[in-house]
Design an enzyme around this catalytic site. Structure first.
Site, mmCIF file in Angstrom:
data_model
loop_
_atom_site.group_PDB
_atom_site.id
_atom_site.type_symbol
_atom_site.label_atom_id
_atom_site.label_comp_id
_atom_site.label_asym_id
_atom_site.label_seq_id
_atom_site.Cartn_x
_atom_site.Cartn_y
_atom_site.Cartn_z
ATOM 1 N N CYS A 279 0.827 -1.212 0.000
ATOM 2 C CA CYS A 279 0.000 0.000 0.000
ATOM 3 C C CYS A 279 0.862 1.262 0.000
ATOM 4 C CB CYS A 279 -0.913 -0.030 1.226
ATOM 5 S SG CYS A 279 -1.780 1.512 1.564
ATOM 6 N N CYS B 223 0.025 3.863 2.744
ATOM 7 C CA CYS B 223 0.488 3.359 4.046
ATOM 8 C C CYS B 223 1.948 3.734 4.255
ATOM 9 C CB CYS B 223 0.339 1.839 4.115
ATOM 10 S SG CYS B 223 -1.358 1.236 3.947
#
Length: 328
Positions: free
Chosen positions: A32, A35
């Site tokens: 991600c 993230c």
């Protein structure tokens, strides 16, 4: 050195929730982008605000800890969850540093204020966040009362002169606890109406695993007509409240008879340990108070607390990335 705790098992996460007043959790995935972008900011917050037993910052890899992600219905990356005394208080979806900073620092200030004013006793009658519980929580379990669907509550035979179904789930300490009779003018409890029986339908927002039911009751010493509950029957996963005749005609999931020794004299609370194997995937529970402890006609309940674990109520769908990479 980073102060972030990387969660390696559901048991470790449960332990952290019960051992730290505030737990901040970053649900992330290695693949991600958003993230990774917010990770340095999250680590900065952790280094600034982590305090042993007070504020703990954790990270949960949703690919390796799927059980935890499913338990909290995590479907987007990143998702930040904030817990106080084991209960979820806030959820932030996406890489939003401003929202995360505001939420965490607000809780940090609250924790600091609570810590300075907290008594050093081990009495479990109140928590630092202001959420009252009547007894100490069993190890590795948390107060899951916040999962109660208050809009779906349905109580039968409750005297309208007192509180309603939501009253018993109030997070504040009962007015009768250590108070004079003046405090009882709030009437923050329920009493049965036409006789001693009460029927309480309690649905949950998500499935839970129940370990203990805590019941708090403060019948007045000068009124023998008002009693504590004595005999209770519990029924699980019902779609609606049971009628009194209906409850007496079907088998209960568990029946309990409380004795005087079961009531804590300081907090007025009895702990009912449930047969955990029968309360593993619970979407609702009906509590039938069949009789009170005495010869009176009224049964009184000041607070109800439910202790256990948040269950795996939903299957985790396809995980999303939330952030600039999606154009949000």
């Amino acid at each position: 050195m980073s102060k972030i705790v990387h969660v390696e098992s559901p048991q470790q996460f449960t332990s952290l929730l019960s051992s730290s007043r505030i737990v901040v959790t970053d649900f992330y995935a290695d693949w991600c982008g958003p993230c990774k972008a917010i990770a340095p900011f999250y680590e900065q917050l952790s280094n600034q605000l982590s305090r042993p037993g007070q504020i703990t910052f954790t990270k949960v890899n949703t690919d390796t800890q799927k059980q935890i992600a499913q338990s909290y219905n995590i479907t987007a990356m990143p998702t930040f969850m904030i817990f106080k005394n084991g209960r979820e208080t806030q959820r932030i979806r996406g890489a939003d540093p401003k929202a995360l900073d505001s939420a965490v620092k607000s809780l940090a200030a609250e924790a600091a204020a609570s810590s300075s004013s907290d008594a050093s006793s081990s009495d479990a009658s109140s928590s630092s966040s202001g959420t009252w519980i009547g007894a100490a929580l069993p190890r590795n379990y948390t107060d899951v009362t916040s999962n109660v669907d208050v809009l779906g509550l349905d109580f039968l035979n409750v005297d309208s002169a007192f509180g309603n179904a939501r009253t018993v789930f109030d997070t504040a300490a009962p007015s009768s606890l250590g108070k004079s009779k003046e405090g009882e003018s709030k009437k923050d409890w329920i009493e049965s109406d036409t006789d001693e029986q009460l029927m309480m339908y309690i649905p949950f927002q998500a499935s839970v695993k129940l370990h203990t039911l805590q019941i708090t009751s403060f019948p007045p010493e000068d009124d023998e007509d008002v009693m504590r509950p004595k005999t209770l029957h519990l029924y699980t996963n019902r779609s609606n409240v049971l009628g009194f005749d209906e409850a007496e005609s079907i088998p209960a999931t568990q029946s309990v008879t409380l004795e005087e020794k079961d009531w804590d004299p300081k907090t007025g609370t009895a702990k009912i340990e449930l047969r955990f194997v029968k309360f593993q995937n619970i979407t609702s529970v009906v509590v039938f108070v069949e009789s009170g402890d005495g010869e009176g006609e009224k049964t009184r309940i000041d607070r109800l607390r439910l202790v256990g674990e948040t269950g795996e109520s939903r299957k985790m769908g396809k995980l999303e990335k939330i952030g600039d990479e999606q154009g949000e």
